[in-house]
Design a protein around this motif. Structure first.
Motif, short mmCIF file in Angstrom:
data_model
loop_
_atom_site.label_atom_id
_atom_site.label_comp_id
_atom_site.label_asym_id
_atom_site.label_seq_id
_atom_site.Cartn_x
_atom_site.Cartn_y
_atom_site.Cartn_z
N PHE A 1 -0.70 -1.12 0.83
CA PHE A 1 -0.39 -0.69 -0.54
C PHE A 1 0.97 0.03 -0.58
CE2 PHE A 1 -4.44 -0.61 -3.28
CZ PHE A 1 -5.00 -1.68 -2.60
N LEU A 2 1.20 0.90 0.41
CA LEU A 2 2.46 1.65 0.43
C LEU A 2 3.65 0.71 0.58
CD1 LEU A 2 1.38 4.67 2.67
CD2 LEU A 2 2.09 4.81 0.28
N GLN B 1 3.76 -2.38 -0.05
CA GLN B 1 3.84 -3.27 -1.23
C GLN B 1 4.65 -2.61 -2.35
OE1 GLN B 1 1.96 -2.61 -4.17
NE2 GLN B 1 2.20 -4.54 -5.22
N ARG B 2 4.52 -1.29 -2.49
CA ARG B 2 5.32 -0.58 -3.51
C ARG B 2 6.80 -0.72 -3.21
NH1 ARG B 2 2.69 3.59 -6.79
NH2 ARG B 2 4.59 4.82 -6.96
N ILE B 3 7.14 -0.57 -1.92
CA ILE B 3 8.57 -0.64 -1.57
C ILE B 3 9.09 -2.06 -1.79
CG2 ILE B 3 10.29 -0.23 0.24
CD1 ILE B 3 8.22 1.69 1.52
N SER C 1 7.99 -4.14 -3.90
CA SER C 1 8.04 -4.37 -5.34
C SER C 1 9.34 -3.80 -5.92
CB SER C 1 6.85 -3.71 -6.04
OG SER C 1 5.67 -4.32 -5.63
N VAL C 2 9.66 -2.56 -5.52
CA VAL C 2 10.87 -1.96 -6.09
C VAL C 2 12.12 -2.64 -5.52
CG1 VAL C 2 11.22 0.01 -4.50
CG2 VAL C 2 11.82 0.24 -6.89
N SER D 1 12.83 2.75 -11.70
CA SER D 1 11.77 3.43 -10.92
C SER D 1 11.28 4.68 -11.63
CB SER D 1 12.32 3.90 -9.56
OG SER D 1 12.58 2.84 -8.77
N GLY E 1 7.60 5.01 -12.82
CA GLY E 1 6.81 6.03 -12.11
C GLY E 1 6.27 7.12 -13.01
N ILE F 1 0.75 4.87 -12.26
CA ILE F 1 1.59 4.34 -11.18
C ILE F 1 2.08 5.48 -10.28
CG2 ILE F 1 3.74 3.08 -10.66
CD1 ILE F 1 3.26 1.54 -13.32
N PHE G 1 7.31 6.97 -3.58
CA PHE G 1 7.42 5.71 -2.84
C PHE G 1 7.97 4.57 -3.69
CE2 PHE G 1 6.06 4.31 1.40
CZ PHE G 1 6.12 5.53 2.02
N LEU G 2 8.92 4.90 -4.54
CA LEU G 2 9.54 3.88 -5.38
C LEU G 2 11.05 3.87 -5.19
CD1 LEU G 2 7.55 4.09 -8.77
CD2 LEU G 2 7.44 2.29 -7.04
#
Ligand SMILES: NC(=O)c1ccc[n+]([C@@H]2O[C@H](COP(=O)([O-])OP(=O)(O)OC[C@H]3O[C@@H](n4cnc5c(N)ncnc54)[C@H](O)[C@@H]3O)[C@@H](O)[C@H]2O)c1
Ligand SMILES: O=c1ccn([C@@H]2O[C@H](COP(=O)(O)OP(=O)(O)O[C@H]3O[C@H](CO)[C@@H](O)[C@H](O)[C@H]3O)[C@@H](O)[C@H]2O)c(=O)[nH]1
Length: 480
Positions: free
Chosen positions: A222-223, A225-227, A229-230, A248, A252, A257, A261-262
């Motif tokens: 999940f972590l 995946q956030r990076i 995604s951004v 972001s 955020g 959300i 971590f963005l």
């Protein structure tokens, strides 16, 4: 007196046990490792890993209730609770190579525990392992167990490097998984009582074994995946004139959300994200779930795309060639406040530039020349294996020099790449640096830490991930 032994004195075993020793003065903690140099370093004034706050914690407890030793068998046989925190790298050969977790080190630790134990023990999986590993470990431990009872717990670690001590002092949660039998529940309680010395009970989550094992892989997926995604958004920002930091921030602010971590970057690194997602992908494939496997695989593909995109930006901006040009690399560690280089994006970026025949001058405040040379000559997935199994550096790394100062790295350079967000790179004298560089002078900021407007005013051509493009770069192709 309760005795704890931790097998594996690495980035997790060392700091975790030091904090347990600090918070539980009545518990005796021994950290053991097969690497004699690593243990010697833990017993010296220069600890084997750089981690803010770690020195103080170790100094307070070492020799009192915290011991580092290479006498693995003695401490394991005496312990009531044995943590196993050995490395679980990606397999480099055989079935599942390049994806599955290599459990060689774990298995040999388990066999040794079975061999030397003379009393009942709780064995705690601290390493990140594939779901269902506990079942295999249980088989090793109970086979030929001479009547000894072993209870297996899964207690994955969530600390991040650079903030390990703070994360251990105030964890978001501690996760303990165990068997749903009375003995299993008793073992869970024993470990919960250790953490209960400083972690509020409502932050200690108890689950079954498989949920605990899988939650660790899920959290990292999940972590990461956030990076990704951004970072995917950052490419679109560059194409459209949007600013990824503004995007972001706006995204955020939605409490569902959240703001953390963005940060867009040159890509995520570190010993865990890629390894654990590959492992997750492999488990999905083995369970007949190719769609789920492909979903998570994409997180890594976008990360690779981001690193390639960055290299292509550099080369295309500099007249489509960096051959013979000096490029200063500022930062080599995978993030600030650590000397760890495992899976750092700097390796891929440097290899990409070396492939185009650039001359690299590398500076990182915490990474040694030997480490950089080894990293740049290593094969993918060899990085997390013990040093003696890693390839040695060829002496032909003539395109690379490692220097101990950002000013030396940038002198006479054509371009600068910022690959780690060390605080000191924010406050460099960029006017002085500009004056000593070749012109046009380029800055490629892979961490979005420089003041773009100020640097452009000085005269630099600046590329920042996901930010509106410099006029110079606008018409340059940046395909990955
Ligand atoms: N590094 C992190 O931030 C982090 C965070 C959470 C979880 N993890 C997980 O924790 C585990 C350990 O990670 P690490 O970064 O501490 O690894 P590491 O490589 O720094 O340390 C592992 C240590 O185990 C030792 N070892 C291996 N086999 C042994 C054996 N049979 N007997 C005694 N010692 C042995 C090695 O010599 C090494 O010093 C991995 O599964 C990792 O995925 C790491
Ligand atoms: O917004 C962000 C946040 C991080 N990163 C990068 O992501 C990587 C990983 O950073 P971080 O997660 O802070 O460090 P790790 O030490 O790898 O910690 C991760 O991996 C550990 C090992 O499993 C887990 O225990 C932690 O919870 C998890 O955060 C680094 O390269 C960062 O620069 C970004 O690019 N953008």
């Amino acid at each position: 007196m309760v005795k704890i032994c931790c097998i594996g004195a690495g980035y997790v075993g060392g700091p975790t046990m030091a904090v347990i020793a600090l918070k539980c003065p009545e518990i005796q903690v021994a950290v053991v490792d097969i690497s004699v140099p690593r243990i010697s370093a833990w017993n010296s004034d220069t600890l084997p890993i750089y981690e803010p706050g770690l020195d103080e914690v170790v100094k307070k407890c070492r020799g009192k209730n915290l011991f580092f030793s290479s006498d693995v068998e003695k401490h394991v046989s005496e312990a009531d609770i044995v943590f196993v925190s050995v490395n679980t790298p990606t397999k480099t050969q055989g079935l599942g190579a390049g994806k599955a977790a290599d459990l060689t080190y774990w298995e040999s630790a388990a066999r040794m525990i079975a061999d030397v134990s003379k009393s009942n023990k709780i064995v705690v999986e601290k390493s990140t392992v594939p779901v269902k590993t506990a079942e295999a470990i249980e088989k090793i431990l109970t086979h030929n167990s001479k009547g000894i009872n072993f209870q297996i717990l899964s207690n994955p670690e969530f600390l991040a490097e650079g903030t390990a001590i703070q994360d251990l002092f105030e964890p978001d949660r501690v996760l303990i998984g165990g068997r749903e039998t009375p003995e299993g529940q008793k073992a869970i309680k024993a470990l919960r009582d250790v953490y209960g010395h400083w972690v509020p009970m409502d932050r200690i989550i108890c689950t079954n074994l498989w949920s605990a094992e899988l939650s660790k892989l899920a959290a990292n997926a999940f972590l990461a995946q956030r990076i990704s995604s951004v970072n995917a958004m950052s490419a679109l920002c560059e194409a459209t004139g949007a600013d990824v930091s503004q995007v972001s921030h706006a995204v955020g602010k939605d409490t569902r959300i959240g703001p953390k971590f963005l940060n867009a970057s040159v890509g995520f690194g570190g010993s865990c994200f890629q390894k654990d997602i590959l492992n997750l992908v492999y488990i999905c494939e083995c369970n007949g779930l190719p769609e789920v496997a492909n979903y998570w695989k994409q997180v890594i593909k976008v990360n690779d795309y981001q690193k390639t995109r960055f290299v292509n930006r550099i080369v295309s901006s500099m007249f489509n060639t960096v051959s013979g040009k000096k490029i200063a690399i500022l930062g080599f560690a995978f993030k600030k406040d650590t000397g760890d280089t495992r899976e750092t994006p700097a390796i891929d970026v440097c290899k990409g530039l070396l492939g185009d025949k650039a001359m690299l001058s590398i500076y990182d405040p915490q990474v040694s020349e030997e480490q950089i040379q080894r990293d740049l000559s290593m094969n993918k997935f060899d990085w997390d294996h013990p040093v003696h199994l890693q390839p040695t550096s060829p002496s032909s790394m003539k395109q690379v020099s490692v220097v101990w100062d950002a000013y030396a790295a940038t002198k006479d350079a054509h371009g600068i790449c910022i690959l780690t967000e060390w605080d000191e790179f924010k406050t460099l004298d960029y006017q002085k640096i500009y004056d000593n560089m070749q012109k046009p002078a380029f800055v490629f900021d892979g961490r979005n830490i420089v003041d773009v407007a100020k640097l452009r005013e000085i005269g630099f051509i600046v590329y920042s991930i996901g930010k509106p493009l410099d006029e110079w770069l606008k018409d340059m192709p940046a395909v990955a």
